[in-house]
Design an enzyme around this catalytic site. Structure first.
Site, PDB file in Angstrom:
ATOM      1  N   GLU A   1      33.007  55.427  91.237  1.00 13.34           N
ATOM      2  CA  GLU A   1      32.420  55.550  89.904  1.00 13.34           C
ATOM      3  C   GLU A   1      33.459  55.193  88.860  1.00 13.34           C
ATOM      4  O   GLU A   1      34.607  55.626  88.950  1.00 13.34           O
ATOM      5  CB  GLU A   1      31.944  56.983  89.597  1.00 13.34           C
ATOM      6  CG  GLU A   1      30.719  57.423  90.333  1.00 13.34           C
ATOM      7  CD  GLU A   1      30.299  58.859  89.968  1.00 13.34           C
ATOM      8  OE1 GLU A   1      30.593  59.316  88.848  1.00 13.34           O
ATOM      9  OE2 GLU A   1      29.689  59.503  90.832  1.00 13.34           O
TER      10      GLU A   1
ATOM     11  N   GLU B   1      32.820  64.443  94.374  1.00 13.57           N
ATOM     12  CA  GLU B   1      33.592  65.251  93.431  1.00 13.57           C
ATOM     13  C   GLU B   1      33.602  66.752  93.733  1.00 13.57           C
ATOM     14  O   GLU B   1      33.040  67.557  92.984  1.00 13.57           O
ATOM     15  CB  GLU B   1      33.088  65.018  92.002  1.00 13.57           C
ATOM     16  CG  GLU B   1      33.137  63.567  91.571  1.00 13.57           C
ATOM     17  CD  GLU B   1      32.863  63.368  90.076  1.00 13.57           C
ATOM     18  OE1 GLU B   1      32.416  64.332  89.421  1.00 13.57           O
ATOM     19  OE2 GLU B   1      33.102  62.269  89.573  1.00 13.57           O
TER      20      GLU B   1
END
Ligand code: FCB
Length: 448
Positions: free
Chosen positions: A355, A166
């Site tokens: 995720e 991320e």
């Protein structure tokens, strides 16, 4: 129980964690401080001042945790290496830190669980943060050295590598919004950080190629779908800016060779000039990789909001009944839309959902059970969206549930539970929640 969800046989079911969120042992065996130690120990930065000092004590309990993973029947485990554990401030390998990961990999091997390793899940060594962290281009070189150590040490036994987790969070949320370490609020630093993170990704992919290893390397982005509140041109433009900020700023340089022009213009007043982007940088960032990791949690609904000085954009707060404990809207169809868009606009590379999951307020009942029906429904609905995508020819190859167990949820400390395994943080007891019992059926019937 309807367990076999009908994914192709080679589809990977996994669970995910990250080092600072679970390991604890923050001051043991030569681990040096990271920016998250500093940040979490700074009053006012995390919920009740909670830190990852102990977390799930996974550093000492990794054996039982791997058994837990094996018991779930999943075929893969995504974890991250802690940079401050494996390299000293003098940039010498820390053998004790490396040994911990060797033992972890041995346990995974024993249970035939395929490791997927993230190199950077936000725990930058503090000494590098003191020198400007990701806003400083020198960090790129330090990161490639760190990556090289791990690739040399473990490259032959880890088939899947994720350079960064991320970049949006590691740059914009950390240096611009300031909610994550190092907690700066400076958009010039934030944009520079995003660039240096992407650049370091490209450098590591290049390095990996040169090493002749047999595995795969990619990056994980947190992507969303940004919908306009109304059909007005103004709201649609706002959604375009939101999409640029969250998605295109990262996807375009990775897959289309450069940053999007509209976002460059929006950032220009903050960055002054783009001299920190050197002539060959964008080519390096676009170095072909093997897969794209996608973290998906929710969509955004936005509107034109001139009073917002940054993106002139406001966020619609979703109805309470559609929210998780994070205040995030449950919107599985947007996972489907997102994956479709990635395949259509960017790449047909293998995709992994690295995720997906939800925080809810869990309680242990008198029988010692955790009836987290909402989490199970969340995961089931998102898996259904994923399955539809695969069925229509989408390139999705796996799904990692966030998270294996409750852990240190960054600024929220231990107040947000994402695990399918409940952790009692006083006793370190682990309890399989109902969602884990269900996921176990899914994973087992898939494998059998
Ligand atoms: C993601 C992070 C992960 C976890 C989940 C809830 O942004 O990658 O570490 O905190 O959110």
């Amino acid at each position: 129980m309807r367990a076999d969800l009908g994914f192709p046989k080679d589809f990977v079911f996994g669970v995910a964690t990250s080092a600072y969120q679970i390991e604890g042992a923050a001051f043991e065996d030569g681990r040096i401080p990271s920016q998250w130690d500093t940040f979490s120990h700074t009053p006012g930065k995390t919920y009740r001042g909670e830190t990852g000092d102990v977390a799930c004590d996974h550093y000492h309990r990794y054996r039982e945790d791997v058994e837990l993973i094996a018991g779930l029947g999943v075929s893969s485990y995504r974890f991250s290496f802690a940079w401050p554990r494996v390299l000293t401030e003098e940039r010498k390998p820390n053998q004790k830190g490396l040994d911990f990961y060797r033992r972890l990999l041995d346990e995974l091997d024993k249970h035939q669980i395929r490791p997927a390793a993230t190199l950077y899940h936000w725990d930058l060594p503090q000494w590098l943060s003191d020198r400007g962290g990701w806003a400083n281009r020198d960090t790129v070189g330090y990161f490639t050295d760190y990556a090289e150590l791990l690739l040399r040490t473990f490259g032959d036994r880890i088939p899947q590598w994720i350079t960064h987790n991320e970049p949006w969070c590691a740059s914009f949320l950390s240096y611009g919004i300031g909610a994550h370490a190092p907690g700066h609020q400076d958009w010039r630093e934030a944009v520079m950080a995003s660039h240096h993170i992407l650049l370091s990704h490209g450098e590591v992919v290049k390095g990996y190629r040169g090493m002749g290893l047999k595995g795969q390397i990619g990056i994980t982005l947190n992507l969303n779908v940004t919908d306009p509140r109304t059909d007005s041109e103004a709201d649609k433009e706002a959604a375009r800016r939101g999409d640029g900020f969250q998605n295109r700023w990262f996807l375009d340089p990775l897959f289309r060779g450069g940053y999007p022009d509209d976002m460059r213009e929006i950032f220009r007043p903050y960055v002054q000039d783009y001299r920190f982007i050197h002539p060959d940088d964008e080519a390096t960032i676009a170095t072909p990789m093997d897969f794209l990791g996608v973290n998906y949690y929710n969509r955004a609904v936005v509107y034109n909001h001139p009073a917002d000085t940054f993106l002139q954009m406001g966020h619609v707060i979703p109805p309470a009944e559609t929210m998780t404990a994070m205040g995030w809207e449950v919107h599985p169809n947007s996972l489907y839309r997102l994956l479709k868009r990635v395949n259509r606009d960017y790449t047909r590379l293998p995709l992994y959902i690295t995720e997906n999951g939800a925080a809810y307020e869990d309680t242990v009942d008198a029988e010692g059970r955790v009836h987290d029906a909402k989490r199970r429904a969340f995961v089931e609905a998102h898996l259904e969206a994923a399955r539809q995508f695969v069925e229509e020819g989408g390139t999705l190859k796996g799904y990692y549930l966030w998270s294996l167990m409750d852990n240190f949820e960054w600024g929220f400390g231990y107040s947000k539970r994402f695990g399918i395994v409940y952790v009692d943080f006083d006793t370190q007891q682990r309890i399989l929640k109902d969602s884990a019992l269900w996921y176990r059926e899914v994973a087992r019937s898939h494998r059998s």
